[in-house]
Scaffold this motif. Structure first.
Motif, PDB file in Angstrom:
ATOM      1  N   LEU A  53       0.816  -1.212   0.000  1.00 44.17           N
ATOM      2  CA  LEU A  53       0.000   0.000   0.000  1.00 44.17           C
ATOM      3  C   LEU A  53       0.845   1.255   0.000  1.00 44.17           C
ATOM      4  O   LEU A  53       0.551   2.211  -0.699  1.00 44.17           O
ATOM      5  N   SER A  54       1.928   1.230   0.805  1.00 42.72           N
ATOM      6  CA  SER A  54       2.702   2.458   0.949  1.00 42.72           C
ATOM      7  C   SER A  54       3.602   2.701  -0.257  1.00 42.72           C
ATOM      8  O   SER A  54       3.971   3.830  -0.535  1.00 42.72           O
ATOM      9  N   SER A  55       3.949   1.634  -0.973  1.00 38.49           N
ATOM     10  CA  SER A  55       4.787   1.860  -2.143  1.00 38.49           C
ATOM     11  C   SER A  55       3.954   2.101  -3.393  1.00 38.49           C
ATOM     12  O   SER A  55       4.278   2.922  -4.223  1.00 38.49           O
ATOM     13  N   PHE A 129      20.270  -1.731   4.587  1.00 33.91           N
ATOM     14  CA  PHE A 129      19.578  -1.123   5.717  1.00 33.91           C
ATOM     15  C   PHE A 129      20.600  -0.574   6.704  1.00 33.91           C
ATOM     16  O   PHE A 129      21.562  -1.266   7.051  1.00 33.91           O
ATOM     17  N   GLY A 130      20.359   0.650   7.166  1.00 36.78           N
ATOM     18  CA  GLY A 130      21.268   1.285   8.107  1.00 36.78           C
ATOM     19  C   GLY A 130      22.421   1.954   7.382  1.00 36.78           C
ATOM     20  O   GLY A 130      22.406   2.102   6.164  1.00 36.78           O
ATOM     21  N   GLY A 131      23.418   2.356   8.173  1.00 38.75           N
ATOM     22  CA  GLY A 131      24.558   3.047   7.587  1.00 38.75           C
ATOM     23  C   GLY A 131      24.277   4.536   7.453  1.00 38.75           C
ATOM     24  O   GLY A 131      23.147   4.985   7.591  1.00 38.75           O
ATOM     25  N   GLN A 132      25.347   5.278   7.195  1.00 45.41           N
ATOM     26  CA  GLN A 132      25.195   6.720   7.058  1.00 45.41           C
ATOM     27  C   GLN A 132      24.815   7.040   5.621  1.00 45.41           C
ATOM     28  O   GLN A 132      25.415   6.514   4.674  1.00 45.41           O
ATOM     29  N   THR A 133      23.842   7.907   5.477  1.00 42.60           N
ATOM     30  CA  THR A 133      23.223   8.169   4.173  1.00 42.60           C
ATOM     31  C   THR A 133      24.214   8.270   3.025  1.00 42.60           C
ATOM     32  O   THR A 133      24.144   7.498   2.061  1.00 42.60           O
ATOM     33  N   ILE A 134      25.128   9.196   3.134  1.00 43.97           N
ATOM     34  CA  ILE A 134      25.976   9.488   1.976  1.00 43.97           C
ATOM     35  C   ILE A 134      26.846   8.291   1.601  1.00 43.97           C
ATOM     36  O   ILE A 134      27.036   7.983   0.438  1.00 43.97           O
ATOM     37  N   PHE A 135      27.323   7.554   2.633  1.00 42.16           N
ATOM     38  CA  PHE A 135      28.188   6.411   2.329  1.00 42.16           C
ATOM     39  C   PHE A 135      27.391   5.248   1.746  1.00 42.16           C
ATOM     40  O   PHE A 135      27.836   4.587   0.815  1.00 42.16           O
ATOM     41  N   MET A 374      10.076   1.544   6.212  1.00 39.16           N
ATOM     42  CA  MET A 374       9.991   0.573   7.309  1.00 39.16           C
ATOM     43  C   MET A 374       8.850   0.927   8.247  1.00 39.16           C
ATOM     44  O   MET A 374       8.037   0.083   8.620  1.00 39.16           O
ATOM     45  N   ARG A 375       8.774   2.192   8.613  1.00 37.13           N
ATOM     46  CA  ARG A 375       7.702   2.622   9.509  1.00 37.13           C
ATOM     47  C   ARG A 375       6.344   2.445   8.833  1.00 37.13           C
ATOM     48  O   ARG A 375       5.368   2.023   9.454  1.00 37.13           O
ATOM     49  N   ALA A 376       6.315   2.732   7.542  1.00 38.27           N
ATOM     50  CA  ALA A 376       5.043   2.646   6.815  1.00 38.27           C
ATOM     51  C   ALA A 376       4.492   1.222   6.784  1.00 38.27           C
ATOM     52  O   ALA A 376       3.290   1.020   6.715  1.00 38.27           O
ATOM     53  N   ARG A 381       9.969   2.181  14.417  1.00 34.62           N
ATOM     54  CA  ARG A 381      10.967   3.246  14.271  1.00 34.62           C
ATOM     55  C   ARG A 381      11.407   3.304  12.816  1.00 34.62           C
ATOM     56  O   ARG A 381      11.224   2.341  12.069  1.00 34.62           O
ATOM     57  N   ASP A 382      11.949   4.441  12.445  1.00 37.89           N
ATOM     58  CA  ASP A 382      12.478   4.566  11.090  1.00 37.89           C
ATOM     59  C   ASP A 382      13.810   3.846  10.989  1.00 37.89           C
ATOM     60  O   ASP A 382      14.599   3.830  11.938  1.00 37.89           O
ATOM     61  N   ILE A 383      14.037   3.223   9.860  1.00 37.04           N
ATOM     62  CA  ILE A 383      15.341   2.617   9.612  1.00 37.04           C
ATOM     63  C   ILE A 383      15.817   3.100   8.250  1.00 37.04           C
ATOM     64  O   ILE A 383      15.104   2.957   7.250  1.00 37.04           O
ATOM     65  N   ASN A 384      16.967   3.722   8.247  1.00 41.52           N
ATOM     66  CA  ASN A 384      17.498   4.214   6.972  1.00 41.52           C
ATOM     67  C   ASN A 384      17.685   3.063   6.018  1.00 41.52           C
ATOM     68  O   ASN A 384      18.171   1.995   6.393  1.00 41.52           O
ATOM     69  N   ALA A 385      17.303   3.275   4.780  1.00 40.92           N
ATOM     70  CA  ALA A 385      17.400   2.176   3.838  1.00 40.92           C
ATOM     71  C   ALA A 385      17.539   2.706   2.429  1.00 40.92           C
ATOM     72  O   ALA A 385      17.030   3.775   2.093  1.00 40.92           O
ATOM     73  N   CYS A 386      18.272   1.943   1.610  1.00 35.92           N
ATOM     74  CA  CYS A 386      18.352   2.292   0.199  1.00 35.92           C
ATOM     75  C   CYS A 386      18.580   1.001  -0.587  1.00 35.92           C
ATOM     76  O   CYS A 386      18.929  -0.031  -0.019  1.00 35.92           O
TER      77      CYS A 386
END
Length: 505
Positions: A53-55, A129-135, A374-376, A381-386
């Motif tokens: 649904l969220s995507s 999943f996770g890690g610092q955005t730019i890296f 992830m939250r959606a 909690r939010d989890i950074n992901a790409c």
RNA sequence: GUGACCGUAGCUCAAUAGGUAGAGCACUGGAUUGUGGCUCCAGCGGUUGUGGGUUCAAGCCCCAUCGGUCACCCCA
């Protein structure tokens, strides 16, 4: 003609050659990703519809293979990302971040089939999943490019964008949430063409419908309603359209467009804001181009609108890293109006396009950052992901024949002399296979002559003729179909003889 | 989703102007019962995508529908 059950529209059968090629590509890429720490996982093809649904917002809902079964709303996955996120939430929350996953398999979208476009196709991709955005962003973009390198595909275009720019702008407009999301998801369409803008416009109109009575009167006396739109608004729109130099045929047509738009969108504050956003998106699109020049222009644009420079700075770092990995500046296109179809992206977005030998351009890969997905789908909690995914079927036409594996052709055909020799023929075949050979048995039951015909038709280089005489000495008559040369060979020695014979081909 | 073109045997395609549906390849058998490619003979194979309409008569004309290709639209 007997009625035949047809293959479903948009679905395709994979024949031996294509299958081999596809498996080779999948294996190569998967091996490479494993070297980068991406563990292979798979998820069910079938999921609860809610997962997507969220995507796939309401706009794309009709593109799902969704159905109701036993009071459950189910759906064939339209992509992997949401499934892998669910997989992470179900099994990996206790593990330390970052976590890296790769996957490959079929996905389903109910869309109009076309060239290089199927309702079922194969995606191979990763999620980080996770890690610092730019890296993390840099890692996945680099991986995507290296995967193409691995396949010796060098002629491609890397399009980079960042949702943060447009969403930053829209956030300031104080639009309601639904309008903001819709605007963002329509961004790419708006900036693509006049027609796309018109379609997007219709959607936005539906959001803020005008007074019903007024609309009806417009229908009956279209020209008579003219006076209701203020002179000022018309001139504003007009100059806006002029400023971004869209061609509308003639003035009458343009006035019509302007008028209808202003009229239908309604008269509230929201409309003015949306106009503002359209203008901004046009400007963003107009500035797409290759680095480094385009960075200066974009920076100027952001300054003019007093927007945060952070997304641009991220992209600049990203470009520097990608260039170090051997991607030329000319291959990179910065396009901040890049929206991508699905609605969950929050930061970096990118696509890779290439042209096949017929000059047909296709998108090979797409991906980006989705920090709120992830939250959606139910995380607390939010989890950074790409992540990103390749369309395997679209890679295949770009591969060089030299790289692709040869077919696993049959090395020899075992031909039983008579039906009573079939058991021995099967025994010979079994023994030869245990020795590592690729062997077929002629099961037509029609004698040596016909058997040899079969071998020729199937382009098999060697025949093993077996009858009473051969069985008595536990051997075969090995016949070379090219030279006609024959020799009796013990079954045990086949592995040594057969490969040499083949080399003559 | 829109527009254009197309749909005849398993495959590739014929069929005059609307007048009894054909060929090549493939397949099966034979010439050839333990020796192939070439050749020859015979056989198999069709509600002309489907449904309606016009006509004395439709593969051909008209409408609808399904499927295919191409160009847009959109996506991987």
């Amino acid at each position: 003609m007997k009625k035949r059950v047809e293959r479903l529209r948009g679905m395709h059968d994979t024949l031996p050659e294509a299958y081999q090629h596809q498996r080779w590509v999948t294996d190569s890429l998967s091996t490479f990703l494993a070297q980068a720490g991406y563990a292979t996982v798979d998820a069910p093809i079938l999921e609860y519809s809610d997962l997507f649904l969220s995507s796939f917002g309401q706009e794309l809902w009709q593109n799902l293979y969704a159905f109701r079964l036993h009071q459950r709303d189910l759906c064939l996955r339209p992509e992997y990302t949401a499934s892998i996120c669910r997989l992470y939430l179900d099994h990996y929350q206790q593990q330390p971040l970052p976590q890296r996953f790769q996957y490959a398999g079929p996905i389903f979208r109910y869309e109009a089939p076309g060239r290089n476009r199927y309702r079922q196709h194969t995606q191979l991709g990763v999620e980080l999943f996770g890690g610092q955005t730019i890296f993390a962003d840099a890692e996945i973009v680099q991986l995507a490019c290296d995967m193409l390198q691995k396949l010796h595909i060098t002629q491609y275009r890397l399009e980079l964008g960042h949702i943060g720019v447009a969403s930053g702008f829209i956030k300031r407009l104080r639009l309601d949430d639904h309008a903001a999301r819709l605007l963002l998801s329509l961004m790419e369409q708006i900036s693509r063409s006049e027609e796309g803008e018109r379609a997007a416009q219709a959607r936005l109109e539906a959001l803020y419908p005008g007074n019903t009575a007024e609309e009806q009167s417009e229908d009956t006396t279209a020209r008579g309603a003219k006076g209701a739109v203020s002179e000022l608004e018309t001139r504003f729109m007009s100059s806006l359209l002029n400023g971004i130099s869209i061609s509308f045929g003639d003035d009458a047509v343009r006035n019509e467009v302007v008028e209808r738009f202003l009229w239908k969108v309604g008269r509230g504050e929201q409309r003015r804001q949306i106009l503002h956003a359209l203008e901004f998106m046009r400007a963003l699109h107009a500035l797409s181009g290759s680095p480094p020049l385009v960075f200066d222009e974009l920076r100027a644009l952001l300054a003019r609108y007093e927007l945060d420079e952070q997304p641009l700075a991220e992209l600049e770092q990203l470009v520097a890293i990608v260039e170090q990995c051997g991607v030329h500046q000319q291959q990179i296109v910065l396009n901040l109006s890049l929206g991508r179809g699905v609605s969950y992206y929050t930061g970096l977005v990118f696509e890779i396009h290439a042209r096949d030998e017929d000059g047909f351009e296709a998108q090979l890969c797409g991906g980006g950052r989705y920090d709120q997905l992830m939250r959606a789908i139910g995380s607390n909690r939010d989890i950074n992901a790409c992540g990103f995914a390749f369309g395997i079927e679209r890679l295949l036409p770009l591969l060089s024949q030299n790289d692709l594996p040869k077919n696993e052709y049959t090395q020899a055909l075992v031909i039983p002399v008579s039906q009573s020799d079939v058991p021995y023929a099967l025994q010979v075949a079994r023994s030869a296979r245990l020795q590592g050979l690729r062997i077929e048995v002629d099961v037509n039951g029609h004698g040596v002559g016909a058997g040899l015909k079969v071998a020729v038709k199937k382009q098999i280089a060697l025949a093993m003729i077996v009858g009473e005489n051969e069985q008595r000495i536990q051997g075969v008559t090995l016949r070379d179909l090219q030279t006609g040369e024959e020799r009796v060979t013990p079954v045990d020695a086949l592995a040594e003889i057969v490969p040499h014979k083949e080399q003559r081909l």
